[in-house]
Design an enzyme around this catalytic site. Structure first.
Site, PDB file in Angstrom:
ATOM      1  N   THR A 126     104.273  85.155  64.312  1.00 14.76           N
ATOM      2  CA  THR A 126     104.868  84.514  65.482  1.00 14.76           C
ATOM      3  C   THR A 126     106.350  84.879  65.628  1.00 14.76           C
ATOM      4  O   THR A 126     107.034  85.140  64.625  1.00 14.76           O
ATOM      5  CB  THR A 126     104.740  82.976  65.349  1.00 14.76           C
ATOM      6  OG1 THR A 126     105.526  82.340  66.347  1.00 14.76           O
ATOM      7  CG2 THR A 126     105.211  82.473  63.988  1.00 14.76           C
ATOM      8  N   ASP A 127     106.833  84.830  66.858  1.00 15.74           N
ATOM      9  CA  ASP A 127     108.265  85.074  67.086  1.00 15.74           C
ATOM     10  C   ASP A 127     109.130  83.957  66.487  1.00 15.74           C
ATOM     11  O   ASP A 127     110.330  84.130  66.291  1.00 15.74           O
ATOM     12  CB  ASP A 127     108.563  85.233  68.590  1.00 15.74           C
ATOM     13  CG  ASP A 127     108.260  84.002  69.423  1.00 15.74           C
ATOM     14  OD1 ASP A 127     107.692  83.026  68.897  1.00 15.74           O
ATOM     15  OD2 ASP A 127     108.609  84.006  70.627  1.00 15.74           O
ATOM     16  N   GLU A 128     108.506  82.808  66.168  1.00 17.48           N
ATOM     17  CA  GLU A 128     109.299  81.677  65.648  1.00 17.48           C
ATOM     18  C   GLU A 128     109.909  81.979  64.285  1.00 17.48           C
ATOM     19  O   GLU A 128     110.818  81.269  63.849  1.00 17.48           O
ATOM     20  CB  GLU A 128     108.452  80.405  65.578  1.00 17.48           C
ATOM     21  CG  GLU A 128     108.008  79.951  66.946  1.00 17.48           C
ATOM     22  CD  GLU A 128     107.521  78.514  66.998  1.00 17.48           C
ATOM     23  OE1 GLU A 128     107.782  77.742  66.060  1.00 17.48           O
ATOM     24  OE2 GLU A 128     106.890  78.164  68.000  1.00 17.48           O
ATOM     25  N   TYR A 152     106.513  74.784  60.158  1.00 15.17           N
ATOM     26  CA  TYR A 152     105.515  75.762  60.637  1.00 15.17           C
ATOM     27  C   TYR A 152     106.067  77.182  60.541  1.00 15.17           C
ATOM     28  O   TYR A 152     105.445  78.070  59.941  1.00 15.17           O
ATOM     29  CB  TYR A 152     105.108  75.441  62.085  1.00 15.17           C
ATOM     30  CG  TYR A 152     104.436  76.610  62.786  1.00 15.17           C
ATOM     31  CD1 TYR A 152     103.155  77.032  62.407  1.00 15.17           C
ATOM     32  CD2 TYR A 152     105.093  77.317  63.810  1.00 15.17           C
ATOM     33  CE1 TYR A 152     102.550  78.120  63.026  1.00 15.17           C
ATOM     34  CE2 TYR A 152     104.488  78.402  64.427  1.00 15.17           C
ATOM     35  CZ  TYR A 152     103.213  78.796  64.032  1.00 15.17           C
ATOM     36  OH  TYR A 152     102.619  79.878  64.638  1.00 15.17           O
ATOM     37  N   LYS A 156     104.962  80.446  58.230  1.00 15.26           N
ATOM     38  CA  LYS A 156     104.558  81.751  58.788  1.00 15.26           C
ATOM     39  C   LYS A 156     105.487  82.858  58.254  1.00 15.26           C
ATOM     40  O   LYS A 156     105.027  83.954  57.925  1.00 15.26           O
ATOM     41  CB  LYS A 156     104.584  81.730  60.322  1.00 15.26           C
ATOM     42  CG  LYS A 156     103.544  80.847  60.976  1.00 15.26           C
ATOM     43  CD  LYS A 156     102.099  81.286  60.757  1.00 15.26           C
ATOM     44  CE  LYS A 156     101.733  82.537  61.489  1.00 15.26           C
ATOM     45  NZ  LYS A 156     100.255  82.801  61.414  1.00 15.26           N
TER      46      LYS A 156
HETATM   47  P1  NAD Z   1      94.623  77.345  66.603  1.00 16.86           P
HETATM   48  O1  NAD Z   1      95.261  76.189  65.907  1.00 16.86           O
HETATM   49  O2  NAD Z   1      94.070  77.160  67.969  1.00 16.86           O
HETATM   50  O3  NAD Z   1      93.435  77.927  65.702  1.00 16.86           O
HETATM   51  C1  NAD Z   1      93.542  78.088  64.321  1.00 16.86           C
HETATM   52  C2  NAD Z   1      92.148  78.379  63.755  1.00 16.86           C
HETATM   53  O4  NAD Z   1      92.268  78.592  62.342  1.00 16.86           O
HETATM   54  C3  NAD Z   1      91.154  77.237  63.958  1.00 16.86           C
HETATM   55  O5  NAD Z   1      89.908  77.740  64.388  1.00 16.86           O
HETATM   56  C4  NAD Z   1      91.045  76.613  62.563  1.00 16.86           C
HETATM   57  O6  NAD Z   1      89.788  75.996  62.330  1.00 16.86           O
HETATM   58  C5  NAD Z   1      91.265  77.831  61.686  1.00 16.86           C
HETATM   59  N1  NAD Z   1      91.774  77.450  60.358  1.00 16.86           N
HETATM   60  C6  NAD Z   1      92.810  76.621  60.085  1.00 16.86           C
HETATM   61  N2  NAD Z   1      92.960  76.477  58.755  1.00 16.86           N
HETATM   62  C7  NAD Z   1      92.002  77.245  58.182  1.00 16.86           C
HETATM   63  C8  NAD Z   1      91.639  77.525  56.832  1.00 16.86           C
HETATM   64  N3  NAD Z   1      92.293  76.947  55.798  1.00 16.86           N
HETATM   65  N4  NAD Z   1      90.609  78.370  56.591  1.00 16.86           N
HETATM   66  C9  NAD Z   1      89.942  78.952  57.608  1.00 16.86           C
HETATM   67  N5  NAD Z   1      90.218  78.698  58.916  1.00 16.86           N
HETATM   68  C10 NAD Z   1      91.242  77.863  59.188  1.00 16.86           C
HETATM   69  O7  NAD Z   1      95.710  78.495  66.566  1.00 16.86           O
HETATM   70  P2  NAD Z   1      96.079  79.594  67.669  1.00 16.86           P
HETATM   71  O8  NAD Z   1      97.030  79.011  68.630  1.00 16.86           O
HETATM   72  O9  NAD Z   1      94.836  80.223  68.136  1.00 16.86           O
HETATM   73  O10 NAD Z   1      96.915  80.618  66.746  1.00 16.86           O
HETATM   74  C11 NAD Z   1      96.231  81.638  66.014  1.00 16.86           C
HETATM   75  C12 NAD Z   1      97.244  82.427  65.215  1.00 16.86           C
HETATM   76  O11 NAD Z   1      98.211  83.002  66.094  1.00 16.86           O
HETATM   77  C13 NAD Z   1      98.046  81.605  64.213  1.00 16.86           C
HETATM   78  O12 NAD Z   1      98.228  82.371  63.051  1.00 16.86           O
HETATM   79  C14 NAD Z   1      99.383  81.352  64.909  1.00 16.86           C
HETATM   80  O13 NAD Z   1     100.414  81.200  63.971  1.00 16.86           O
HETATM   81  C15 NAD Z   1      99.526  82.631  65.694  1.00 16.86           C
HETATM   82  N6  NAD Z   1     100.319  82.529  66.943  1.00 16.86           N
HETATM   83  C16 NAD Z   1     100.027  81.570  67.864  1.00 16.86           C
HETATM   84  C17 NAD Z   1     100.746  81.548  69.060  1.00 16.86           C
HETATM   85  C18 NAD Z   1     100.450  80.522  70.125  1.00 16.86           C
HETATM   86  O14 NAD Z   1     101.173  80.447  71.110  1.00 16.86           O
HETATM   87  N7  NAD Z   1      99.408  79.708  70.010  1.00 16.86           N
HETATM   88  C19 NAD Z   1     101.753  82.486  69.288  1.00 16.86           C
HETATM   89  C20 NAD Z   1     102.032  83.446  68.301  1.00 16.86           C
HETATM   90  C21 NAD Z   1     101.290  83.471  67.137  1.00 16.86           C
HETATM   91  O1  DAU Z   2     106.443  81.062  69.923  1.00 16.46           O
HETATM   92  C1  DAU Z   2     105.142  81.134  69.415  1.00 16.46           C
HETATM   93  C2  DAU Z   2     104.696  79.756  68.997  1.00 16.46           C
HETATM   94  O2  DAU Z   2     104.462  79.030  70.193  1.00 16.46           O
HETATM   95  C3  DAU Z   2     103.443  79.770  68.126  1.00 16.46           C
HETATM   96  O3  DAU Z   2     103.740  80.408  66.918  1.00 16.46           O
HETATM   97  C4  DAU Z   2     102.946  78.342  67.857  1.00 16.46           C
HETATM   98  O4  DAU Z   2     101.723  78.381  67.143  1.00 16.46           O
HETATM   99  C5  DAU Z   2     102.737  77.654  69.177  1.00 16.46           C
HETATM  100  O5  DAU Z   2     102.360  76.294  68.949  1.00 16.46           O
HETATM  101  C6  DAU Z   2     104.008  77.711  70.025  1.00 16.46           C
HETATM  102  O6  DAU Z   2     105.063  76.877  69.456  1.00 16.46           O
HETATM  103  P1  DAU Z   2     105.967  75.935  70.397  1.00 16.46           P
HETATM  104  O7  DAU Z   2     106.539  74.860  69.568  1.00 16.46           O
HETATM  105  O8  DAU Z   2     106.895  76.741  71.226  1.00 16.46           O
HETATM  106  O9  DAU Z   2     104.795  75.387  71.373  1.00 16.46           O
HETATM  107  P2  DAU Z   2     104.484  73.936  71.978  1.00 16.46           P
HETATM  108  O10 DAU Z   2     103.381  74.116  72.971  1.00 16.46           O
HETATM  109  O11 DAU Z   2     104.302  72.899  70.940  1.00 16.46           O
HETATM  110  O12 DAU Z   2     105.825  73.607  72.762  1.00 16.46           O
HETATM  111  C7  DAU Z   2     106.328  74.474  73.758  1.00 16.46           C
HETATM  112  C8  DAU Z   2     107.617  73.874  74.270  1.00 16.46           C
HETATM  113  O13 DAU Z   2     107.314  72.678  74.995  1.00 16.46           O
HETATM  114  C9  DAU Z   2     108.582  73.480  73.181  1.00 16.46           C
HETATM  115  O14 DAU Z   2     109.911  73.715  73.633  1.00 16.46           O
HETATM  116  C10 DAU Z   2     108.353  71.997  73.002  1.00 16.46           C
HETATM  117  C11 DAU Z   2     107.971  71.540  74.395  1.00 16.46           C
HETATM  118  N1  DAU Z   2     107.030  70.406  74.489  1.00 16.46           N
HETATM  119  C12 DAU Z   2     105.864  70.485  73.798  1.00 16.46           C
HETATM  120  C13 DAU Z   2     104.944  69.460  73.844  1.00 16.46           C
HETATM  121  C14 DAU Z   2     103.648  69.515  73.059  1.00 16.46           C
HETATM  122  C15 DAU Z   2     107.306  69.326  75.304  1.00 16.46           C
HETATM  123  O15 DAU Z   2     108.368  69.267  75.969  1.00 16.46           O
HETATM  124  N2  DAU Z   2     106.399  68.303  75.372  1.00 16.46           N
HETATM  125  C16 DAU Z   2     105.227  68.317  74.657  1.00 16.46           C
HETATM  126  O16 DAU Z   2     104.441  67.334  74.735  1.00 16.46           O
END
Ligand code: NAD
Ligand code: DAU
Length: 342
Positions: A126-128, A152, A156
């Site tokens: 992730t970019d985080e 988190y 990562k």
């Molecule tokens: P998500 O939370 O929707 O899905 C995570 C999946 O991993 C689920 O199906 C869960 O059951 C499985 N999982 C969790 N713990 C596990 C374990 N111990 N063993 C096996 N499976 C397990 O997540 P997402 O949003 O789809 O993100 C997927 C990946 O992409 C993550 O690695 C996250 O860090 C990365 N990522 C997410 C975002 C975003 O915006 N959502 C952005 C950049 C990177």
């Molecule tokens: O940047 C990539 C990341 O983006 C991924 O690695 C993470 O898995 C993914 O969860 C996401 O992280 P963020 O913290 O940016 O996402 P989130 O959807 O939780 O929040 C997005 C923005 O919105 C953040 O600035 C917090 C704000 N927010 C979020 C929630 C859930 C609110 O203002 N209200 C809310 O209820």
């Protein structure tokens, strides 16, 4: 045939990726290994149960023996590793699960890949991990120092370092991707966009943290999946690739776009206490992936939001079941007679 192990393929991005790979490549088979935590939902993969090149196995990557036994006799040439605890707010409440899955689990996936002699692992990060930017700072490049700010992102970042070490020490052929905020179908409604869409559909308050001026870069999940696949096919081991959507928006802009798409009033916006340590801004410099792997995002944010809203409108049963926790029995209903078998 390439035998691909996808971890976390029952989650949001992983399930979109599984569908993309099966559609895009006739010569790739997919084994989806997922523990089915609260975020994993086999309904995200509905329709694939009988697909000839797809199978699901349930295992926890933290439990090495369980993972090995679930994959006994299964050929694996490559791994795309999505499995993770992914929600920042949950990591602030309880970091332990993040350390277990994201750090220890990733090491187990690396170890498994080494035992099998795989030719490629894509570690989806992730970019985080880069920390936060000020309003006028240049966007993150692959050279930006790793400075995670939440449990988190720290977990990562730790996993990225373990992947890097496996490459350096053992020549393990791993590549890291670092993407910005995804949105689109099947996103769990704890994240900003699906939470706001589903709350607005129910005329519930939309909880905006702080003043709503935090900035994220938003990418359509299908674009992220295409980028991950390009890295799987053409990325160089030992490297990291940034992936972005070229769509920086304040949270308030995002929420207002959702309300406009749903024709709901802005009076639903409710400002709530800020997230502790809330990163101000993320932005991606995608020069490397666009110039070297010929990847550019295709979805415009405005169209992506319209499509996302339409998807949640058309899949009310899915998100109501997720919000109520009702989906948690799906595995037993669909696979009950195969429980414990791979
Ligand atoms: P998500 O939370 O929707 O899905 C995570 C999946 O991993 C689920 O199906 C869960 O059951 C499985 N999982 C969790 N713990 C596990 C374990 N111990 N063993 C096996 N499976 C397990 O997540 P997402 O949003 O789809 O993100 C997927 C990946 O992409 C993550 O690695 C996250 O860090 C990365 N990522 C997410 C975002 C975003 O915006 N959502 C952005 C950049 C990177
Ligand atoms: O940047 C990539 C990341 O983006 C991924 O690695 C993470 O898995 C993914 O969860 C996401 O992280 P963020 O913290 O940016 O996402 P989130 O959807 O939780 O929040 C997005 C923005 O919105 C953040 O600035 C917090 C704000 N927010 C979020 C929630 C859930 C609110 O203002 N209200 C809310 O209820």
């Amino acid at each position: 045939m390439k035998n691909l192990l996808v971890t976390g393929g029952a989650g949001f991005i992983g399930s979109n990726y599984v569908r993309l790979v099966l559609d895009a490549h006739d010569d790739v088979s997919v084994v989806n290994l997922d523990a089915l935590t609260y975020a994993g939902n086999l309904e995200n993969l509905a329709g694939l149960e009988e697909h000839a090149r797809y199978r699901f196995v349930r295992a926890d990557i933290v439990d090495q023996a369980a993972m090995e036994s679930a994959l006994e006799g299964v050929d694996v040439d490559q791994i795309v590793h999505f499995a993770a605890e992914s929600h920042v707010d949950r990591s602030i409440e309880d970091p332990t699960a993040f350390i277990r899955t994201n750090v220890i689990g990733t090491q187990h996936v690396i170890d498994f890949g080494r035992r099998r002699g795989i030719d490629r692992m894509v570690h989806v990060s992730t970019d985080e991990v880069y920390g936060q930017l000020g309003p006028d700072d240049p966007a993150f490049t692959e050279e930006t120092p790793i400075q995670p700010n939440s449990p988190y992102s720290a977990s990562k970042a730790s996993s990225d370092l373990l992947v890097r070490a496996a490459f350096h020490t053992h020549g393990f052929p791993a590549v890291i991707t670092r993407c910005s905020n995804n949105y689109g179908p099947y996103q769990f409604p704890e994240k900003l966009i699906p939470l706001m869409v589903t709350n607005a559909m129910e005329d519930q308050p939309l909880p905006v943290y702080g003043d709503g001026r935090n900035v994220r870069d938003w990418i359509w999940v299908g674009d992220h999946c295409r980028a991950v696949d390009a890295v799987r096919e053409r990325g160089e081991p030992g490297r990291a690739y940034n992936i972005g959507g070229r769509s920086e928006r304040t949270n308030l802009e995002v929420v207002k776009a959702i309300l406009a798409a749903l024709d709901k009033p802005e009076s639903l916006i409710t400002y709530v206490k800020d997230r502790p340590g809330h990163d101000l801004r993320y932005a991606i410099d995608d020069t490397v992936i666009s110039s070297e792997l010929d990847f550019t995002p295709s979805m415009q944010f405005e169209e992506g939001i319209e499509r996302t809203v339409a998807w949640y409108r058309d899949h009310e049963t899915w998100w109501r079941s997720v919000k109520s926790g009702g989906y948690l029995g799906y595995y037993e209903r669909m696979y009950g007679d195969r429980l414990g078998q791979s």
